[in-house]
Design a protein around this motif. Structure first.
Motif, PDB file in Angstrom:
ATOM      1  N   MET A   1       0.975  -1.071   0.130  1.00  0.00           N
ATOM      2  CA  MET A   1      -0.016  -0.011  -0.142  1.00  0.00           C
ATOM      3  C   MET A   1       0.945   1.104  -0.030  1.00  0.00           C
ATOM      4  N   GLN A   2       0.418   2.222  -0.852  1.00  0.00           N
ATOM      5  CA  GLN A   2       1.331   3.436  -0.917  1.00  0.00           C
ATOM      6  C   GLN A   2       0.592   4.408  -1.260  1.00  0.00           C
ATOM      7  N   VAL A   3       0.622   5.902  -0.950  1.00  0.00           N
ATOM      8  CA  VAL A   3      -0.031   6.902  -1.291  1.00  0.00           C
ATOM      9  C   VAL A   3       0.514   7.347  -2.676  1.00  0.00           C
ATOM     10  N   HIS A   4      -0.348   7.499  -3.521  1.00  0.00           N
ATOM     11  CA  HIS A   4      -0.081   7.719  -5.007  1.00  0.00           C
ATOM     12  C   HIS A   4      -0.335   9.029  -5.262  1.00  0.00           C
ATOM     13  N   ASN A   5       0.508   9.911  -6.119  1.00  0.00           N
ATOM     14  CA  ASN A   5       0.269  11.142  -6.437  1.00  0.00           C
ATOM     15  C   ASN A   5      -0.732  11.159  -7.786  1.00  0.00           C
ATOM     16  N   LEU A   6      -2.030  11.785  -7.406  1.00  0.00           N
ATOM     17  CA  LEU A   6      -3.041  11.684  -8.432  1.00  0.00           C
ATOM     18  C   LEU A   6      -2.956  13.052  -9.163  1.00  0.00           C
ATOM     19  N   SER A   7      -3.226  12.751 -10.520  1.00  0.00           N
ATOM     20  CA  SER A   7      -3.438  13.983 -11.275  1.00  0.00           C
ATOM     21  C   SER A   7      -4.545  14.720 -11.086  1.00  0.00           C
ATOM     22  N   PRO A   8      -4.768  15.777 -11.230  1.00  0.00           N
ATOM     23  CA  PRO A   8      -5.927  16.701 -11.169  1.00  0.00           C
ATOM     24  C   PRO A   8      -7.185  16.015 -11.676  1.00  0.00           C
ATOM     25  N   SER A   9      -6.926  15.273 -12.775  1.00  0.00           N
ATOM     26  CA  SER A   9      -7.917  14.697 -13.667  1.00  0.00           C
ATOM     27  C   SER A   9      -8.432  13.404 -12.568  1.00  0.00           C
ATOM     28  N   ASP A  10      -7.563  12.678 -12.144  1.00  0.00           N
ATOM     29  CA  ASP A  10      -7.886  11.311 -11.222  1.00  0.00           C
ATOM     30  C   ASP A  10      -8.494  11.899  -9.978  1.00  0.00           C
ATOM     31  N   TRP A  11      -8.063  13.080  -9.193  1.00  0.00           N
ATOM     32  CA  TRP A  11      -8.780  13.461  -8.066  1.00  0.00           C
ATOM     33  C   TRP A  11     -10.328  13.758  -8.518  1.00  0.00           C
ATOM     34  N   GLY A  12     -10.413  14.209  -9.628  1.00  0.00           N
ATOM     35  CA  GLY A  12     -11.951  14.578  -9.980  1.00  0.00           C
ATOM     36  C   GLY A  12     -12.831  13.212 -10.173  1.00  0.00           C
ATOM     37  N   LYS A  13     -12.016  12.153 -11.025  1.00  0.00           N
ATOM     38  CA  LYS A  13     -12.457  10.915 -11.201  1.00  0.00           C
ATOM     39  C   LYS A  13     -12.749  10.283 -10.037  1.00  0.00           C
ATOM     40  N   ALA A  14     -11.968  10.103  -9.011  1.00  0.00           N
ATOM     41  CA  ALA A  14     -11.999   9.773  -7.786  1.00  0.00           C
ATOM     42  C   ALA A  14     -13.381  10.296  -6.817  1.00  0.00           C
ATOM     43  N   ALA A  15     -13.262  11.329  -7.023  1.00  0.00           N
ATOM     44  CA  ALA A  15     -14.680  12.257  -6.097  1.00  0.00           C
ATOM     45  C   ALA A  15     -15.882  11.817  -6.971  1.00  0.00           C
ATOM     46  N   GLY A  16     -15.764  11.868  -8.242  1.00  0.00           N
ATOM     47  CA  GLY A  16     -17.055  11.364  -9.074  1.00  0.00           C
ATOM     48  C   GLY A  16     -17.537  10.001  -8.698  1.00  0.00           C
ATOM     49  N   VAL A  17     -16.253   9.082  -8.513  1.00  0.00           N
ATOM     50  CA  VAL A  17     -16.874   7.706  -8.211  1.00  0.00           C
ATOM     51  C   VAL A  17     -17.301   7.627  -6.866  1.00  0.00           C
TER      52      VAL A  17
END
Length: 163
Positions: A1-17
Protein backbone atom coordinates in the motif's frame (compact mmCIF):
# COMPACT_ATOMS: atom_id res chain seq x y z
CA UNK A 1 0.00 0.00 0.00
CA UNK A 2 1.35 3.38 -0.95
CA UNK A 3 0.03 6.89 -1.32
CA UNK A 4 -0.17 7.73 -5.02
CA UNK A 5 0.19 11.19 -6.47
CA UNK A 6 -3.02 11.67 -8.40
CA UNK A 7 -3.37 14.00 -11.33
CA UNK A 8 -6.07 16.66 -11.04
CA UNK A 9 -8.11 14.56 -13.46
CA UNK A 10 -7.75 11.47 -11.23
CA UNK A 11 -8.81 13.49 -8.16
CA UNK A 12 -11.94 14.52 -10.02
CA UNK A 13 -12.60 10.98 -11.20
CA UNK A 14 -12.13 9.60 -7.68
CA UNK A 15 -14.52 12.16 -6.23
CA UNK A 16 -17.01 11.42 -9.02
CA UNK A 17 -16.83 7.70 -8.31
CA UNK A 18 -17.35 8.44 -4.62
CA UNK A 19 -20.41 10.56 -5.32
CA UNK A 20 -21.86 7.90 -7.62
CA UNK A 21 -21.27 5.16 -5.04
CA UNK A 22 -22.84 7.35 -2.34
CA UNK A 23 -25.94 8.04 -4.45
CA UNK A 24 -26.38 4.40 -5.49
CA UNK A 25 -25.90 2.99 -1.99
CA UNK A 26 -28.22 5.66 -0.52
CA UNK A 27 -30.90 4.73 -3.08
CA UNK A 28 -30.49 1.06 -2.15
CA UNK A 29 -30.78 1.78 1.57
CA UNK A 30 -33.69 4.21 1.08
CA UNK A 31 -35.54 1.48 -0.82
CA UNK A 32 -34.80 -0.94 2.02
CA UNK A 33 -36.30 1.48 4.54
CA UNK A 34 -39.37 2.22 2.43
CA UNK A 35 -40.11 -1.47 1.80
CA UNK A 36 -39.46 -2.47 5.41
CA UNK A 37 -36.64 -4.83 4.45
CA UNK A 38 -33.94 -2.95 6.35
CA UNK A 39 -33.65 -3.95 10.01
CA UNK A 40 -32.07 -0.60 10.90
CA UNK A 41 -34.48 1.69 12.75
CA UNK A 42 -33.36 4.69 10.69
CA UNK A 43 -30.56 5.88 8.46
CA UNK A 44 -27.27 5.51 10.32
CA UNK A 45 -25.99 8.75 8.81
CA UNK A 46 -29.02 10.57 10.18
CA UNK A 47 -28.83 8.83 13.58
CA UNK A 48 -25.14 9.74 13.81
CA UNK A 49 -25.75 13.37 12.85
CA UNK A 50 -28.62 13.67 15.34
CA UNK A 51 -26.57 12.10 18.14
CA UNK A 52 -23.58 14.28 17.35
CA UNK A 53 -25.62 17.50 17.30
CA UNK A 54 -28.04 16.45 20.04
CA UNK A 55 -31.24 17.23 18.16
CA UNK A 56 -33.60 15.95 15.48
CA UNK A 57 -32.54 16.71 11.94
CA UNK A 58 -34.09 16.28 8.51
CA UNK A 59 -33.09 13.29 6.36
CA UNK A 60 -30.97 15.41 3.95
CA UNK A 61 -28.49 16.04 6.79
CA UNK A 62 -27.99 12.29 7.17
CA UNK A 63 -27.64 11.95 3.41
CA UNK A 64 -24.98 14.66 3.38
CA UNK A 65 -23.04 12.82 6.08
CA UNK A 66 -23.39 9.55 4.14
CA UNK A 67 -22.27 11.24 0.91
CA UNK A 68 -19.23 12.87 2.51
CA UNK A 69 -18.22 9.62 4.25
CA UNK A 70 -18.58 7.41 1.16
CA UNK A 71 -16.85 9.94 -1.08
CA UNK A 72 -13.96 10.31 1.38
CA UNK A 73 -13.33 6.57 1.55
CA UNK A 74 -13.75 6.13 -2.19
CA UNK A 75 -11.05 8.75 -2.75
CA UNK A 76 -8.85 7.08 -0.11
CA UNK A 77 -9.24 3.77 -2.00
CA UNK A 78 -8.02 5.41 -5.21
CA UNK A 79 -5.19 7.29 -3.47
CA UNK A 80 -3.90 4.11 -1.83
CA UNK A 81 -4.45 1.64 -4.67
CA UNK A 82 -4.50 3.70 -7.88
CA UNK A 83 -2.35 1.21 -9.77
CA UNK A 84 -4.23 -1.86 -8.51
CA UNK A 85 -7.91 -1.10 -7.92
CA UNK A 86 -8.95 -4.70 -7.25
CA UNK A 87 -12.21 -6.07 -5.92
CA UNK A 88 -10.46 -7.61 -2.92
CA UNK A 89 -8.98 -4.26 -1.92
CA UNK A 90 -12.43 -2.66 -2.20
CA UNK A 91 -13.87 -5.60 -0.23
CA UNK A 92 -11.33 -5.25 2.60
CA UNK A 93 -11.98 -1.51 2.80
CA UNK A 94 -15.73 -2.19 2.98
CA UNK A 95 -15.13 -4.89 5.60
CA UNK A 96 -13.06 -2.50 7.75
CA UNK A 97 -15.77 0.16 7.46
CA UNK A 98 -18.44 -2.39 8.38
CA UNK A 99 -16.49 -3.38 11.51
CA UNK A 100 -16.20 0.33 12.37
CA UNK A 101 -19.99 0.62 12.08
CA UNK A 102 -20.52 -2.38 14.37
CA UNK A 103 -18.08 -1.39 17.10
CA UNK A 104 -18.16 2.42 16.98
CA UNK A 105 -21.12 3.92 15.14
CA UNK A 106 -23.83 1.56 16.44
CA UNK A 107 -22.81 2.06 20.09
CA UNK A 108 -22.39 5.82 19.49
CA UNK A 109 -25.99 6.21 18.31
CA UNK A 110 -27.31 4.01 21.14
CA UNK A 111 -27.93 0.84 19.16
CA UNK A 112 -25.37 -1.06 21.21
CA UNK A 113 -22.26 -3.05 20.37
CA UNK A 114 -22.91 -4.78 17.02
CA UNK A 115 -26.39 -3.20 17.08
CA UNK A 116 -27.55 -5.78 19.59
CA UNK A 117 -29.66 -3.25 21.55
CA UNK A 118 -31.93 -3.22 18.49
CA UNK A 119 -31.56 -6.67 16.94
CA UNK A 120 -28.87 -9.13 15.79
CA UNK A 121 -30.32 -8.54 12.32
CA UNK A 122 -28.43 -5.24 12.24
CA UNK A 123 -25.19 -7.18 11.79
CA UNK A 124 -26.26 -8.61 8.43
CA UNK A 125 -28.43 -5.60 7.64
CA UNK A 126 -25.39 -3.37 7.79
CA UNK A 127 -23.13 -5.86 5.99
CA UNK A 128 -25.23 -5.84 2.81
CA UNK A 129 -24.77 -2.13 1.98
CA UNK A 130 -21.06 -2.45 2.71
CA UNK A 131 -20.78 -5.34 0.27
CA UNK A 132 -22.68 -3.23 -2.26
CA UNK A 133 -20.23 -0.39 -1.55
CA UNK A 134 -17.32 -2.72 -2.40
CA UNK A 135 -18.93 -3.94 -5.64
CA UNK A 136 -19.88 -0.45 -6.80
CA UNK A 137 -16.55 1.10 -5.81
CA UNK A 138 -14.56 -1.57 -7.62
CA UNK A 139 -16.86 -1.67 -10.66
CA UNK A 140 -17.00 2.08 -11.16
CA UNK A 141 -13.24 2.44 -10.61
CA UNK A 142 -12.66 -0.33 -13.13
CA UNK A 143 -14.79 1.56 -15.67
CA UNK A 144 -13.35 5.00 -14.94
CA UNK A 145 -9.70 4.15 -14.29
CA UNK A 146 -9.26 1.29 -16.77
CA UNK A 147 -6.98 3.24 -19.09
CA UNK A 148 -3.30 3.12 -18.18
CA UNK A 149 -2.03 6.16 -16.37
CA UNK A 150 -0.25 8.75 -18.41
CA UNK A 151 3.46 8.60 -17.83
CA UNK A 152 5.45 11.78 -17.37
CA UNK A 153 7.01 12.98 -20.62
CA UNK A 154 10.56 12.28 -19.41
CA UNK A 155 9.68 8.60 -18.78
CA UNK A 156 8.26 8.21 -22.28
CA UNK A 157 11.22 10.03 -23.80
CA UNK A 158 13.65 7.86 -21.83
CA UNK A 159 11.95 4.66 -22.99
CA UNK A 160 12.20 5.65 -26.67
CA UNK A 161 15.86 6.60 -26.36
CA UNK A 162 16.74 3.03 -25.36
CA UNK A 163 15.04 1.26 -28.28
Amino acid sequence: MQVHNLSPSDWGKAAGVGLAVAILTAAFMFTGFKTGISPLPESLGLAFSETLLGRELPLPVGLLFHTAWVTLFSVIYVVLFRDSLTFMRAFWLAFALWILVLVFFFPFVGWGFLGLNISPKLIVGSAVPHLLFAVLLWGLCKMIFNAPREQPAHDVQHRYQHR
